[in-house]
Every structure is written in C-alpha cells, then in structure tokens.
Scaffold this active site. Structure first.
Site, PDB file in Angstrom:
ATOM      1  N   HIS A 164       4.603   0.444  13.833  1.00 46.21           N
ATOM      2  CA  HIS A 164       3.856   1.642  14.234  1.00 46.21           C
ATOM      3  C   HIS A 164       2.583   1.252  14.988  1.00 46.21           C
ATOM      4  O   HIS A 164       1.992   0.210  14.709  1.00 46.21           O
ATOM      5  CB  HIS A 164       3.451   2.464  13.004  1.00 46.21           C
ATOM      6  CG  HIS A 164       4.588   2.796  12.094  1.00 46.21           C
ATOM      7  ND1 HIS A 164       5.641   3.598  12.481  1.00 46.21           N
ATOM      8  CD2 HIS A 164       4.851   2.431  10.828  1.00 46.21           C
ATOM      9  CE1 HIS A 164       6.492   3.717  11.475  1.00 46.21           C
ATOM     10  NE2 HIS A 164       6.039   3.006  10.463  1.00 46.21           N
ATOM     11  N   GLU A 204       0.497   2.493   6.669  1.00 45.29           N
ATOM     12  CA  GLU A 204       1.172   3.079   5.512  1.00 45.29           C
ATOM     13  C   GLU A 204       1.151   2.106   4.347  1.00 45.29           C
ATOM     14  O   GLU A 204       0.735   0.949   4.494  1.00 45.29           O
ATOM     15  CB  GLU A 204       2.621   3.446   5.875  1.00 45.29           C
ATOM     16  CG  GLU A 204       3.488   2.254   6.264  1.00 45.29           C
ATOM     17  CD  GLU A 204       4.830   2.685   6.870  1.00 45.29           C
ATOM     18  OE1 GLU A 204       4.829   3.441   7.858  1.00 45.29           O
ATOM     19  OE2 GLU A 204       5.866   2.246   6.365  1.00 45.29           O
ATOM     20  N   HIS A 250       8.323  -4.020   9.870  1.00 42.68           N
ATOM     21  CA  HIS A 250       8.749  -3.737   8.502  1.00 42.68           C
ATOM     22  C   HIS A 250      10.033  -2.916   8.465  1.00 42.68           C
ATOM     23  O   HIS A 250      10.388  -2.256   9.443  1.00 42.68           O
ATOM     24  CB  HIS A 250       7.657  -2.989   7.738  1.00 42.68           C
ATOM     25  CG  HIS A 250       7.344  -1.640   8.321  1.00 42.68           C
ATOM     26  ND1 HIS A 250       6.511  -1.463   9.389  1.00 42.68           N
ATOM     27  CD2 HIS A 250       7.782  -0.397   7.999  1.00 42.68           C
ATOM     28  CE1 HIS A 250       6.439  -0.185   9.692  1.00 42.68           C
ATOM     29  NE2 HIS A 250       7.208   0.499   8.866  1.00 42.68           N
ATOM     30  N   ARG A 273      11.265   1.500  17.156  1.00 39.03           N
ATOM     31  CA  ARG A 273      12.377   0.734  16.580  1.00 39.03           C
ATOM     32  C   ARG A 273      12.581  -0.570  17.328  1.00 39.03           C
ATOM     33  O   ARG A 273      12.663  -0.571  18.561  1.00 39.03           O
ATOM     34  CB  ARG A 273      13.675   1.532  16.678  1.00 39.03           C
ATOM     35  CG  ARG A 273      13.844   2.504  15.564  1.00 39.03           C
ATOM     36  CD  ARG A 273      15.297   3.024  15.527  1.00 39.03           C
ATOM     37  NE  ARG A 273      15.254   4.337  14.938  1.00 39.03           N
ATOM     38  CZ  ARG A 273      15.639   5.462  15.538  1.00 39.03           C
ATOM     39  NH1 ARG A 273      16.163   5.423  16.749  1.00 39.03           N
ATOM     40  NH2 ARG A 273      15.537   6.604  14.931  1.00 39.03           N
TER      41      ARG A 273
HETATM   42 ZN    ZN Z   1       7.128   2.656   8.667  1.00 37.46          ZN
END
Ligand code: ZN
Length: 335
Positions: A97, A115, A172, A192
């Site tokens: 991200h 996150e 991740h 992605r």
């Molecule tokens: Zn994620």
C-alpha cells in the site's frame, strides 16, 4: 454523550473468502466466499451504521460530520481509521500500500494505508508473507520480472495471539487459514504484486499494479519491531501492541472486572472472544463476540466485566496532521 455507540458491520465477498465470519461470529454473510467484515468503517466503499440509540441508522460518516464532539473534535475531514475482520480461506494476493503523500497524489486524495493485524485464529502451521529479501530496487524488479517469488518473498509462521505492524510500503499477504482483526488507516488502495495467476469471477486474470507497487515498496525491507507491553491486574490485562504514527492498538483481556479510562479522542472497540458487560456510570451494556462499538470522547471511565477479549484502537496525531494537509490540498484543488 457517555454511552458506547454500537455499529452494524457490512460484508465484502472476496475470491479468497470463506464462511468463518458466520461460524465464529454468527454474522449473516452474503455468500460462502465472504472475505471481509468492515466492522468500524466510514470509508465511502462501505460504511458501518449505528445499530441503536439516539443516532440509530446514521452512517459513521454522517456521525463524524454532524457530531464532532463525540470524537473530541479530532482534526480530520474524514474518519481516520477502519477496523476489519478478515477470513482468509485462501491466500490473499501479495500486495503493498502507498503512504499518504503517494496516495494523495496518485489516488485522488485517498489516505495511505498503514495497517496492523491481530491473529484471532489460524490453522496449525499457517504463515503470512511479510517483507521481502531484495537488497536493492534493481534486485526487487528483477525477481518480480522473473516471477521468482520463492526467492523474493519472506514467509513467517504465525499463531493465534500474534500481532504484526504493517506500515505502508511493506510487501505482505495473509495466507490460507487465517482469521485476522485488522486496524488500518481508512483507505482502500492496494497495489497487487502477485496473485498466484488466479482468475476473477469474469474468468480473467486479476489486475496487477506492478509499476506503482515498485514505486512504493520499501527496499530493503525493514521490519517494524513490535514489543507488546502488558499490564496485569486482578481483573485482567491490558496489552499495548503498537503506538505509532496513525494509531495505538491494545488488547483488553478481561477475566473478572477491569476498570479502564480513556485519555484519547475516542476509541474503536471490537469484541473478539467471550462475553460480558460494559458498565458506564449507571448504565450496563451486554457485549459479546462480534460486537463493535465506539467509545465517545466524553466517556472517560468505564468497567468491563466477564470473560471477554477485546481489541481497542485510538487515532494518533500523525494521522491528524496528515489529514489537515490532505484537506488543505483538496481545498486548493477545489478553487
Ligand atoms: Zn494490506
């Protein structure tokens, strides 16, 4: 207001999703491929709604705009955090991200996405992908182009109760057989890198975002160290997992009665196991696994009774500053 604000979550179907959100939390889910419970969300892609009381049926986004006092006037034009429960019945795509600056520039003013994960449950021997082994951008690009995922990606074994902090820029993926409580910035931007050559419902390979992923990935990978701090009392324990730029995340593990105080702007709470009650002044609220609520600013002290585990999070000030920057930029753009 000195009462918890209970929220009704919403659900997102994913090709990697399953049925655990129903089996463990008794939620009514849309299909047997339900991947995400958006538990506390004011993101435009799916908002939770107040379940009861004075503000019943209002979306969290409306509440944020109309009742800023509930949130201690936290300086942001958007609700800063998003809490999810993820059922990874299959491997998620390997992804990364952007941070706030990159997302603001390239994703129409979206927040970046830092996150973190609390592993609620997982299969024996389950693992995650967390970071990579490339030492330079050139090596990273070469391994991606070769599809040499074994060499590139770092796998880590997990067990229930583990916690991972995943700052923006970290490669991740959750892997098969994992149920996770995720606390994140309120963002829905994912790049992605690799998707196991899976096809979406339309029969086509799912889209990758390699250029942006290469732009934003931190090379070499730097693992943020998580050292949980635990305070034990006769009524239970409070674990502080992380206190970082955007959020502080705790586990409250109640074995009897635990008294808690709130010094933050407000607190997001998810009940992950067990049941009990929450007591504030003269009021009592029954709480059980799968419940999600916000403790508003003025609710400074309360007790929780029972045999119950909760994950709580509070917004931090880097989020506050960044949001001011983001809103200023947008105002200029509107002119
Ligand atoms: Zn994620």
């Amino acid at each position: 207001m000195k009462q918890p604000i209970f929220l009704r979550p919403l659900f997102q179907e994913r090709i990697w999703g399953g049925t655990k959100l129903n089996e463990k939390y008794e939620y009514t889910i849309p299909s047997s491929q339900t991947g995400e419970c958006w538990a506390i969300s004011a993101h435009p892609h799916g908002q939770s709604v107040v379940a009861s009381g004075e503000f019943s049926e209002k979306s969290l986004g409306e509440l944020w705009e109309e009742q800023p006092e509930l949130f201690g006037y936290f300086e942001s034009n958007r609700f800063p955090l998003l809490t999810k429960i993820l059922d990874a019945n299959d491997d998620l795509s390997v992804q990364v991200h952007p941070d706030d600056d990159y997302a603001n520039k390239f994703e129409k003013g979206e927040f970046g996405k830092t996150e973190c994960w609390y592993i609620v449950d997982c299969d024996e021997g389950a693992d995650i992908i967390f970071g990579h082994h490339a030492q330079s951008k050139e090596e990273f690009i070469r391994l991606v182009e070769e599809g040499n995922w074994e060499r590139l990606l770092q796998r880590i074994k997990i067990k229930p109760g583990d916690f991972f902090y995943v700052p923006s820029g970290t490669i991740h993926a959750l892997c098969k057989g994992t149920l996770v409580l995720e606390t994140q910035q309120s963002s829905d931007t994912t790049y992605r890198v690799y998707d196991y050559n899976r096809r979406g419902q339309d029969g086509k390979l799912r889209e990758l975002h390699l250029e942006k992923a290469i732009d934003v990935t931190t090379v070499p990978h730097t693992a943020a160290k998580v050292e949980p701090a635990i305070v034990k009392t006769t009524g239970g324990s409070i674990t502080t997992f992380v206190e970082e730029d955007y959020f502080t995340v705790y586990k409250w593990e109640i074995t009897n009665t635990l008294s808690l105080t709130q010094e933050s702007y407000f607190t997001l709470v998810s009940v992950i196991n067990g049941e009990g009650k929450m007591i504030s002044e003269d009021n009592e609220y029954y709480i059980k696994y799968g419940d999600h609520f916000i403790i508003p600013h003025e609710m400074k002290s309360f007790k929780i009774e029972g045999q119950v585990q909760l994950i709580a999070s509070q917004p931090n000030s880097k989020g506050e500053r960044q949001h001011e920057v983001a809103s200023t930029t947008r105002q200029v753009a509107n002119v």
